[in-house]
Design a protein around this motif. Structure first.
Motif, PDB file in Angstrom:
ATOM      1  N   MET A  44      66.658 136.313  37.352  1.00 22.46           N
ATOM      2  CA  MET A  44      66.270 136.130  35.961  1.00 22.46           C
ATOM      3  C   MET A  44      66.268 134.636  35.656  1.00 22.46           C
ATOM      4  O   MET A  44      67.157 133.902  36.088  1.00 22.46           O
ATOM      5  CB  MET A  44      67.239 136.844  35.021  1.00 22.46           C
ATOM      6  N   CYS A  45      65.273 134.209  34.930  1.00 25.95           N
ATOM      7  CA  CYS A  45      65.167 132.817  34.513  1.00 25.95           C
ATOM      8  C   CYS A  45      66.163 132.572  33.376  1.00 25.95           C
ATOM      9  O   CYS A  45      66.599 133.509  32.708  1.00 25.95           O
ATOM     10  CB  CYS A  45      63.738 132.556  34.047  1.00 25.95           C
ATOM     11  N   GLY A  46      66.493 131.330  33.158  1.00 26.08           N
ATOM     12  CA  GLY A  46      67.401 130.984  32.072  1.00 26.08           C
ATOM     13  C   GLY A  46      66.879 131.382  30.710  1.00 26.08           C
ATOM     14  O   GLY A  46      67.650 131.582  29.766  1.00 26.08           O
ATOM     15  N   CYS A  47      65.562 131.547  30.575  1.00 27.44           N
ATOM     16  CA  CYS A  47      64.977 131.934  29.293  1.00 27.44           C
ATOM     17  C   CYS A  47      65.022 133.444  29.080  1.00 27.44           C
ATOM     18  O   CYS A  47      64.655 133.939  28.026  1.00 27.44           O
ATOM     19  CB  CYS A  47      63.550 131.418  29.172  1.00 27.44           C
ATOM     20  N   GLY A  48      65.455 134.205  30.109  1.00 27.81           N
ATOM     21  CA  GLY A  48      65.575 135.644  29.976  1.00 27.81           C
ATOM     22  C   GLY A  48      64.442 136.438  30.593  1.00 27.81           C
ATOM     23  O   GLY A  48      64.511 137.650  30.661  1.00 27.81           O
ATOM     24  N   GLU A  49      63.390 135.782  31.049  1.00 27.84           N
ATOM     25  CA  GLU A  49      62.274 136.473  31.690  1.00 27.84           C
ATOM     26  C   GLU A  49      62.539 136.565  33.196  1.00 27.84           C
ATOM     27  O   GLU A  49      63.339 135.811  33.729  1.00 27.84           O
ATOM     28  CB  GLU A  49      60.965 135.713  31.456  1.00 27.84           C
ATOM     29  N   PRO A  52      60.017 133.718  38.707  1.00 23.50           N
ATOM     30  CA  PRO A  52      59.792 132.542  37.872  1.00 23.50           C
ATOM     31  C   PRO A  52      58.963 132.908  36.640  1.00 23.50           C
ATOM     32  O   PRO A  52      57.962 133.610  36.753  1.00 23.50           O
ATOM     33  CB  PRO A  52      59.023 131.595  38.779  1.00 23.50           C
ATOM     34  N   CYS A  53      59.400 132.402  35.512  1.00 26.12           N
ATOM     35  CA  CYS A  53      58.642 132.619  34.284  1.00 26.12           C
ATOM     36  C   CYS A  53      57.377 131.746  34.341  1.00 26.12           C
ATOM     37  O   CYS A  53      57.249 130.896  35.225  1.00 26.12           O
ATOM     38  CB  CYS A  53      59.483 132.281  33.061  1.00 26.12           C
ATOM     39  N   PRO A  54      56.422 131.928  33.445  1.00 30.82           N
ATOM     40  CA  PRO A  54      55.186 131.130  33.490  1.00 30.82           C
ATOM     41  C   PRO A  54      55.438 129.620  33.436  1.00 30.82           C
ATOM     42  O   PRO A  54      54.743 128.850  34.110  1.00 30.82           O
ATOM     43  CB  PRO A  54      54.408 131.604  32.259  1.00 30.82           C
TER      44      PRO A  54
END
Length: 69
Positions: A44-49, A52-54
């Motif tokens: 999980m990314c630090g942003c919660g997605e 890798p998130c976009p």
């Protein structure tokens, strides 16, 4: 009258009908043996997605791009 005694019109499994044949049970055992549960780890990314998130994908693209001077 006994409420638990099956009647002639009773279609429940308790009415004396088999839910599955012996072959069905054997096949089910084979499927369960061939498909055991396994742990899955997801990043999980630090942003919660999901990683890798976009934004991270774009950052990797920029970092690996070759830019002509």
């Amino acid at each position: 009258m006994n409420d638990h005694a099956p009647s002639q019109n009773d279609t429940s499994p308790a009415a004396g009908r088999l839910l599955a044949s012996a072959q069905d049970v054997e096949d089910a055992d084979d499927v369960l043996f061939a498909h055991p549960p396994r742990p899955v780890t997801r990043w999980m990314c630090g942003c919660g997605e999901p990683y890798p998130c976009p934004e991270v994908s774009f950052a990797h693209l920029v970092k690996h791009a070759r830019v002509a001077p």
